[in-house]
Scaffold this active site. Structure first.
Site, mmCIF file in Angstrom:
data_model
loop_
_atom_site.group_PDB
_atom_site.id
_atom_site.type_symbol
_atom_site.label_atom_id
_atom_site.label_comp_id
_atom_site.label_asym_id
_atom_site.label_seq_id
_atom_site.Cartn_x
_atom_site.Cartn_y
_atom_site.Cartn_z
ATOM 1 N N LYS A 84 -36.999 -13.347 -67.218
ATOM 2 C CA LYS A 84 -36.454 -11.993 -67.055
ATOM 3 C C LYS A 84 -35.806 -11.481 -68.346
ATOM 4 O O LYS A 84 -35.553 -12.255 -69.284
ATOM 5 C CB LYS A 84 -35.447 -12.008 -65.889
ATOM 6 C CG LYS A 84 -36.088 -12.338 -64.529
ATOM 7 C CD LYS A 84 -35.062 -12.210 -63.405
ATOM 8 C CE LYS A 84 -35.681 -12.526 -62.050
ATOM 9 N NZ LYS A 84 -34.696 -12.347 -60.939
ATOM 10 N N TYR A 116 -40.966 -5.874 -56.349
ATOM 11 C CA TYR A 116 -39.795 -6.232 -55.551
ATOM 12 C C TYR A 116 -39.695 -5.378 -54.277
ATOM 13 O O TYR A 116 -38.609 -5.249 -53.721
ATOM 14 C CB TYR A 116 -38.524 -6.108 -56.379
ATOM 15 C CG TYR A 116 -38.200 -7.336 -57.214
ATOM 16 C CD1 TYR A 116 -38.087 -8.597 -56.620
ATOM 17 C CD2 TYR A 116 -37.983 -7.242 -58.578
ATOM 18 C CE1 TYR A 116 -37.783 -9.730 -57.371
ATOM 19 C CE2 TYR A 116 -37.669 -8.379 -59.339
ATOM 20 C CZ TYR A 116 -37.569 -9.615 -58.721
ATOM 21 O OH TYR A 116 -37.252 -10.739 -59.458
ATOM 22 N N THR A 171 -30.509 -18.671 -56.328
ATOM 23 C CA THR A 171 -30.512 -17.286 -56.819
ATOM 24 C C THR A 171 -29.218 -16.941 -57.559
ATOM 25 O O THR A 171 -29.243 -16.380 -58.648
ATOM 26 C CB THR A 171 -30.690 -16.320 -55.627
ATOM 27 O OG1 THR A 171 -31.859 -16.708 -54.896
ATOM 28 C CG2 THR A 171 -30.812 -14.886 -56.097
ATOM 29 N N ASN A 226 -30.449 -13.315 -63.638
ATOM 30 C CA ASN A 226 -30.516 -14.757 -63.372
ATOM 31 C C ASN A 226 -31.738 -15.424 -64.016
ATOM 32 O O ASN A 226 -32.199 -16.469 -63.563
ATOM 33 C CB ASN A 226 -30.421 -15.037 -61.866
ATOM 34 C CG ASN A 226 -31.563 -14.433 -61.076
ATOM 35 O OD1 ASN A 226 -32.478 -13.841 -61.638
ATOM 36 N ND2 ASN A 226 -31.523 -14.600 -59.766
ATOM 37 N N HIS A 261 -37.710 -15.609 -62.325
ATOM 38 C CA HIS A 261 -38.259 -15.384 -60.982
ATOM 39 C C HIS A 261 -39.251 -16.492 -60.684
ATOM 40 O O HIS A 261 -39.976 -16.941 -61.589
ATOM 41 C CB HIS A 261 -38.999 -14.044 -60.909
ATOM 42 C CG HIS A 261 -39.879 -13.925 -59.691
ATOM 43 N ND1 HIS A 261 -39.391 -13.534 -58.473
ATOM 44 C CD2 HIS A 261 -41.202 -14.232 -59.500
ATOM 45 C CE1 HIS A 261 -40.384 -13.580 -57.584
ATOM 46 N NE2 HIS A 261 -41.494 -13.993 -58.184
ATOM 47 N N GLU A 318 -48.686 -12.474 -55.966
ATOM 48 C CA GLU A 318 -47.968 -12.144 -57.214
ATOM 49 C C GLU A 318 -48.814 -12.481 -58.445
ATOM 50 O O GLU A 318 -48.770 -11.754 -59.444
ATOM 51 C CB GLU A 318 -46.633 -12.891 -57.244
ATOM 52 C CG GLU A 318 -45.666 -12.390 -56.175
ATOM 53 C CD GLU A 318 -44.330 -13.123 -56.167
ATOM 54 O OE1 GLU A 318 -44.116 -14.044 -56.990
ATOM 55 O OE2 GLU A 318 -43.483 -12.763 -55.330
HETATM 56 P P1 DAT Z 1 -34.946 -15.273 -55.795
HETATM 57 O O1 DAT Z 1 -35.139 -14.587 -57.131
HETATM 58 O O2 DAT Z 1 -34.135 -16.542 -55.926
HETATM 59 O O3 DAT Z 1 -36.232 -15.488 -55.040
HETATM 60 P P2 DAT Z 1 -34.390 -13.072 -53.957
HETATM 61 O O4 DAT Z 1 -35.861 -12.988 -53.756
HETATM 62 O O5 DAT Z 1 -33.515 -13.166 -52.742
HETATM 63 O O6 DAT Z 1 -34.014 -14.302 -54.920
HETATM 64 O O7 DAT Z 1 -33.884 -11.815 -54.791
HETATM 65 C C1 DAT Z 1 -34.667 -11.303 -55.838
HETATM 66 C C2 DAT Z 1 -33.767 -10.941 -56.976
HETATM 67 O O8 DAT Z 1 -32.884 -9.888 -56.568
HETATM 68 C C3 DAT Z 1 -32.844 -12.063 -57.444
HETATM 69 O O9 DAT Z 1 -33.456 -12.946 -58.337
HETATM 70 C C4 DAT Z 1 -31.736 -11.298 -58.095
HETATM 71 C C5 DAT Z 1 -31.617 -10.059 -57.209
HETATM 72 N N1 DAT Z 1 -30.580 -10.240 -56.181
HETATM 73 C C6 DAT Z 1 -30.677 -10.989 -55.064
HETATM 74 N N2 DAT Z 1 -29.541 -10.945 -54.351
HETATM 75 C C7 DAT Z 1 -28.706 -10.132 -55.063
HETATM 76 C C8 DAT Z 1 -27.371 -9.674 -54.866
HETATM 77 N N3 DAT Z 1 -26.647 -10.026 -53.785
HETATM 78 N N4 DAT Z 1 -26.838 -8.861 -55.807
HETATM 79 C C9 DAT Z 1 -27.542 -8.469 -56.885
HETATM 80 N N5 DAT Z 1 -28.817 -8.866 -57.134
HETATM 81 C C10 DAT Z 1 -29.375 -9.687 -56.228
HETATM 82 MG MG MG Z 2 -37.516 -14.121 -54.209
#
Ligand code: DAT
Ligand code: MG
Length: 140
Positions: free
Chosen positions: A11, A51, A93, A114, A117, A128
């Site tokens: 990212k 997303y 995450t 973070n 992905h 994807e």
């Molecule tokens: P991951 O990337 O671990 O699969 P996810 O699919 O739940 O996590 O979320 C996608 C992305 O969205 C994640 O990498 C960062 C962002 N995100 C998730 N939860 C968040 C939150 N509570 N606040 C801000 N950004 C968030």
């Molecule tokens: Mg995810």
């Protein structure tokens, strides 16, 4: 064990800090192999579509803005149980909850910035991967 492929993205927070090589080394040292990789800038439309599962979440607008704030590296990793292995190597995450030694524990700036992905299932990995790569670009 099943050989799988998964989509990984380095990212913008990580490309900005010049961490591509360090992150790639984590995957390679864990036995995953790169079968495709390219550095791109996502358009707003691409980030929104990628997303879209999160489109109703409060953080969606910020997530899209972050993902287009700089270059990303999209990549396909291959190996035994690659989907689950990739997620283990990434860590949780929220970096505050990520296990020591994971990419997110070591490099992530926040739950949003973070660093990486990774696809969350083999089914989503296939979707994807096809979103970013033609079949001819995957070289195992
Ligand atoms: P991951 O990337 O671990 O699969 P996810 O699919 O739940 O996590 O979320 C996608 C992305 O969205 C994640 O990498 C960062 C962002 N995100 C998730 N939860 C968040 C939150 N509570 N606040 C801000 N950004 C968030
Ligand atoms: Mg995810």
């Amino acid at each position: 064990m099943a050989t799988e492929r998964t989509l990984s993205i380095i990212k913008p927070d990580a490309t900005r800090r010049n961490l591509t090589g360090k992150i790639n080394a984590r995957f390679e040292e864990a036995g995953l192999r790169f079968v495709a990789q390219k550095r791109i800038r996502l358009t707003k439309e691409q980030a929104e579509q990628f997303y879209s599962v999160h489109s109703e979440r409060s953080f969606f607008g910020e997530l899209v803005a972050f993902m287009i704030s700089g270059p990303v590296v999209v990549q396909v990793l291959e190996g035994d149980n690659a989907v689950a292995r990739n997620r283990e190597i990434m860590g949780a995450t929220n970096p505050a909850n990520a296990a020591p030694g994971t990419i997110r524990a070591d490099f992530a700036e926040s739950v949003e910035a973070n660093s990486v992905h990774g696809s969350d299932s083999a089914e989503n990995a296939a979707i994807e991967i096809a979103y970013f790569f033609a079949g001819t670009e995957l070289v195992g």
